[in-house]
Each structure stands twice: as structure tokens, then as C-alpha cells.
Design an enzyme around this catalytic site. Sequence first.
Site, PDB file in Angstrom:
ATOM      1  N   TYR A  13      -7.810  17.537  -1.211  1.00 28.80           N
ATOM      2  CA  TYR A  13      -6.545  18.024  -0.642  1.00 28.80           C
ATOM      3  C   TYR A  13      -5.513  18.081  -1.760  1.00 28.80           C
ATOM      4  O   TYR A  13      -5.663  17.420  -2.795  1.00 28.80           O
ATOM      5  CB  TYR A  13      -6.056  17.106   0.495  1.00 28.80           C
ATOM      6  CG  TYR A  13      -5.674  15.705   0.062  1.00 28.80           C
ATOM      7  CD1 TYR A  13      -4.351  15.373  -0.264  1.00 28.80           C
ATOM      8  CD2 TYR A  13      -6.632  14.704  -0.042  1.00 28.80           C
ATOM      9  CE1 TYR A  13      -4.013  14.089  -0.680  1.00 28.80           C
ATOM     10  CE2 TYR A  13      -6.301  13.419  -0.448  1.00 28.80           C
ATOM     11  CZ  TYR A  13      -4.989  13.113  -0.770  1.00 28.80           C
ATOM     12  OH  TYR A  13      -4.653  11.852  -1.184  1.00 28.80           O
TER      13      TYR A  13
ATOM     14  N   ARG B  36     -10.372   0.593  -6.505  1.00 28.25           N
ATOM     15  CA  ARG B  36     -10.618   1.005  -5.123  1.00 28.25           C
ATOM     16  C   ARG B  36     -11.938   1.762  -5.038  1.00 28.25           C
ATOM     17  O   ARG B  36     -12.204   2.660  -5.851  1.00 28.25           O
ATOM     18  CB  ARG B  36      -9.488   1.930  -4.665  1.00 28.25           C
ATOM     19  CG  ARG B  36      -9.486   2.218  -3.161  1.00 28.25           C
ATOM     20  CD  ARG B  36      -8.399   3.235  -2.846  1.00 28.25           C
ATOM     21  NE  ARG B  36      -8.007   3.234  -1.449  1.00 28.25           N
ATOM     22  CZ  ARG B  36      -7.449   4.286  -0.847  1.00 28.25           C
ATOM     23  NH1 ARG B  36      -7.196   5.401  -1.536  1.00 28.25           N
ATOM     24  NH2 ARG B  36      -7.107   4.234   0.421  1.00 28.25           N
TER      25      ARG B  36
ATOM     26  N   ASP C  22       2.151   2.850   3.281  1.00 26.90           N
ATOM     27  CA  ASP C  22       1.265   4.003   3.056  1.00 26.90           C
ATOM     28  C   ASP C  22       2.057   5.258   2.664  1.00 26.90           C
ATOM     29  O   ASP C  22       1.544   6.369   2.744  1.00 26.90           O
ATOM     30  CB  ASP C  22       0.357   4.306   4.249  1.00 26.90           C
ATOM     31  CG  ASP C  22      -0.751   5.295   3.875  1.00 26.90           C
ATOM     32  OD1 ASP C  22      -1.200   5.278   2.716  1.00 26.90           O
ATOM     33  OD2 ASP C  22      -1.144   6.117   4.728  1.00 26.90           O
TER      34      ASP C  22
ATOM     35  N   TYR D 138     -12.054   1.436   1.180  1.00 24.21           N
ATOM     36  CA  TYR D 138     -11.540   2.299   2.250  1.00 24.21           C
ATOM     37  C   TYR D 138     -12.737   2.960   2.925  1.00 24.21           C
ATOM     38  O   TYR D 138     -13.517   3.657   2.277  1.00 24.21           O
ATOM     39  CB  TYR D 138     -10.597   3.349   1.660  1.00 24.21           C
ATOM     40  CG  TYR D 138      -9.831   4.160   2.702  1.00 24.21           C
ATOM     41  CD1 TYR D 138      -9.627   3.682   3.984  1.00 24.21           C
ATOM     42  CD2 TYR D 138      -9.301   5.419   2.394  1.00 24.21           C
ATOM     43  CE1 TYR D 138      -8.927   4.411   4.935  1.00 24.21           C
ATOM     44  CE2 TYR D 138      -8.591   6.159   3.335  1.00 24.21           C
ATOM     45  CZ  TYR D 138      -8.412   5.652   4.598  1.00 24.21           C
ATOM     46  OH  TYR D 138      -7.711   6.372   5.541  1.00 24.21           O
TER      47      TYR D 138
ATOM     48  N   HIS E 117       0.852  -1.204   0.000  1.00 24.04           N
ATOM     49  CA  HIS E 117       0.000   0.000   0.000  1.00 24.04           C
ATOM     50  C   HIS E 117       0.880   1.244   0.000  1.00 24.04           C
ATOM     51  O   HIS E 117       1.478   1.603   1.018  1.00 24.04           O
ATOM     52  CB  HIS E 117      -0.934   0.036   1.211  1.00 24.04           C
ATOM     53  CG  HIS E 117      -1.917   1.177   1.154  1.00 24.04           C
ATOM     54  ND1 HIS E 117      -3.191   1.051   0.632  1.00 24.04           N
ATOM     55  CD2 HIS E 117      -1.796   2.484   1.503  1.00 24.04           C
ATOM     56  CE1 HIS E 117      -3.806   2.224   0.688  1.00 24.04           C
ATOM     57  NE2 HIS E 117      -2.980   3.119   1.223  1.00 24.04           N
ATOM     58  N   CYS E 118       0.975   1.866  -1.145  1.00 25.61           N
ATOM     59  CA  CYS E 118       1.731   3.111  -1.276  1.00 25.61           C
ATOM     60  C   CYS E 118       1.157   3.871  -2.466  1.00 25.61           C
ATOM     61  O   CYS E 118       0.328   3.327  -3.205  1.00 25.61           O
ATOM     62  CB  CYS E 118       3.220   2.815  -1.472  1.00 25.61           C
ATOM     63  SG  CYS E 118       3.546   1.626  -2.772  1.00 25.61           S
TER      64      CYS E 118
HETATM   65  C1  0GY Z   1      -4.341   6.411   2.438  1.00 28.26           C
HETATM   66  C2  0GY Z   1      -5.146   7.277   3.278  1.00 28.26           C
HETATM   67  C3  0GY Z   1      -5.653   8.501   2.972  1.00 28.26           C
HETATM   68  C4  0GY Z   1      -5.808   9.046   1.677  1.00 28.26           C
HETATM   69  C5  0GY Z   1      -6.174   8.379   0.566  1.00 28.26           C
HETATM   70  O1  0GY Z   1      -7.037   8.244  -1.566  1.00 28.26           O
HETATM   71  C6  0GY Z   1      -6.580   8.991  -0.707  1.00 28.26           C
HETATM   72  O2  0GY Z   1      -6.483  10.203  -0.855  1.00 28.26           O
HETATM   73  O3  0GY Z   1      -6.232   7.072   0.571  1.00 28.26           O
HETATM   74  C7  0GY Z   1      -6.192   9.283   4.085  1.00 28.26           C
HETATM   75  O4  0GY Z   1      -6.209  10.519   4.002  1.00 28.26           O
HETATM   76  O5  0GY Z   1      -6.610   8.679   5.107  1.00 28.26           O
HETATM   77  O6  0GY Z   1      -4.606   5.213   2.364  1.00 28.26           O
HETATM   78  O7  0GY Z   1      -3.410   6.900   1.810  1.00 28.26           O
END
Ligand code: 0GY
Length: 295
Positions: free
Chosen positions: A45, A120, A251, A153, A27-28
Site C-alpha cells: 500500500y 518486528r 497506532d 503482528y 505503537h506509532c
Molecule cells: C499497524 C497496522 C497495519 C499496518 C502495518 O506495517 C504495516 O504496514 O503495521 C495494518 O494495516 O493493519 O500496526 O499499523
Amino acid sequence: MDKDYLPFHASPCKPKFSVPAGTVDAHCHVFGPANEFPFHPNRKYTPCDASKAKLFALRDHLGFSRNVIVQASCHGTDNSALLDALEAAGDLARGVAVVKPDISDAELKTMHAVGVRAVRFNFVKRLVDSTPRSTFLNIAAKVKKLGWHIVVYFEAADLADLIPFLTELNTTIVVDHMGRPDVTKGVDHEDFQQFISLMQNNDKIWTKVTCPERLTAQLPQDSKLPSYSDVVPFGKLLVEKFPNRVLWGTDWPHPNMKSHMPDDGQLVDMIPNIAPTTELQQKLLIDNPLKLYWG
Ligand code: 0GY
């Protein structure tokens, strides 16, 4: 990048724990660079650039062999930066894309050829606008033809509401970051037990035992990073209960961290705390990700 955005650690330490040869960072992300791969206009963001070259350098520094690169919400459904990184990595990386509902079979096939193996579905409200579940079910039906799985997620508070949908998907599902438990409640709390039951009742559900830096309630003290000891019992329980359905990842570059930026070397040093035996480490770091992404 956003004013309050924390960039990734500039010089992570060399881990003391030597990961076994062939270890996968499952996961990266890659972000931009924005001048080449602009961020999505609807993003929630704006991160710092985190290029494929930096990701591959981190992989080598940590002693890892491969990456699974996950499309992040700041790039929306434009997977160009992800596909570019996958092309550059060749067999050393696989990808998880985020796709539009009207994606064609031909586009999916092109993505498959460069290494995408999953899509995802993001339910985290601070990251994405909501998508109707019927749309996700249509996408799931399309990618099933290629043998892809679904990465989801969500926040722990949304699990109960999502269970019928996850069950209806009826395909291999990987839940990001252990379903984001509130670690202050402890592993025996009904919330985490609900997640355990979900995995127990559905052998198609996997999870990533990732993100102690995101889940911890600990704060840095006098510029010393947290130990993340409060997250260890959650990861350890999952690894020991479901050794064949867990994945580990850094991550990197740790988007949206607010309290501190972790040291990736320290994160690697936590692996033996959640996977104490060489057998568990072999499954977590090599066998499981290879089966799911390279199988
Ligand atoms: C992660 C977590 C985050 C962000 C994202 O898709 C994304 O922007 O997954 C987070 O802000 O919790 O897995 O990188």
C-alpha cells in the site's frame, strides 16, 4: 497515496483524560515524507506522508512524553525514515525495526545507538510476502545479543499455527493489537481464550492493547465516530490479567483504515475504560514501556 487511502485525522480533539506525566505512545509510525524517504518498491500500500514533525506534534497535543516508533511494511527493510525520527527525538523515542536476514552485527549496533530495541516479524498476508520461519529465527538470534525483543503482528486465525514458533523463539515477544481478535465472538470464545492461555503459559509474551478502531465491528453513524465499546472488554481483560505485560499506543497514522479515521484524542479517552485504576494506568502507560524500551 492509494486512491482509497484515508489520511490521518487533521485536528484530533484534546483528550478529557489527562495521561500521567511520562506516558509513552508505544505503537506509532512515521511515513516518509516520500520525497525524502521513498516507500519500498515491494510495498502493498502507499500511505499519505506522516512525518516525524507531525508525530511529535501529536505527542505534545495528547500530553504524551515519549514514542515507540514501529517500522511499517510500506518502508520494507529500509529503516531510514525510522532512524531519522529516532535521531531527531533523542531519548524521547525508541524504535522497532524490520531488518534483512543478512543484517550485520555492525548495522545492528548502529541502530541500537539511535534507539532501536526490537525487530518486528509481520505475518499479516495483506501486508507482506511470507518469510521462512528459519529466517526469523536467525534474525532473532542476532538481535538477542543486543538484548532486543521481537514484536509480532498476525491475525487471530493464524495464532494456532504460530504457537510452536513463538515458543521456539524463547525470548521476549510483544504481540501487536491483542493478536487481532474477532471481537464479535466475545472474550470467552475459544479463539481469544487461546491467546489468553498463551500469555498465561509464557511470561515472556507481552501484548499491545491497541487499535480499537481496527478491531471494532461498529461503523460511524451520521458522521459520529464509533464508541469502540465492543473492543473494551478485550483490552480490559488483558490489562487486569497481565498488568505488567501490556502496552498502549495510538497506532498513528492508522494505516489502511477503511471504514473511518479515528480521532486520536478519543482513543486516549478510552484508556480509563481498559485500565480503570491509577495503578494500572501507571503500569500500562509508563512502567511497562520504560522497562522494555528504556530499561
Ligand atoms: C499497524 C497496522 C497495519 C499496518 C502495518 O506495517 C504495516 O504496514 O503495521 C495494518 O494495516 O493493519 O500496526 O499499523
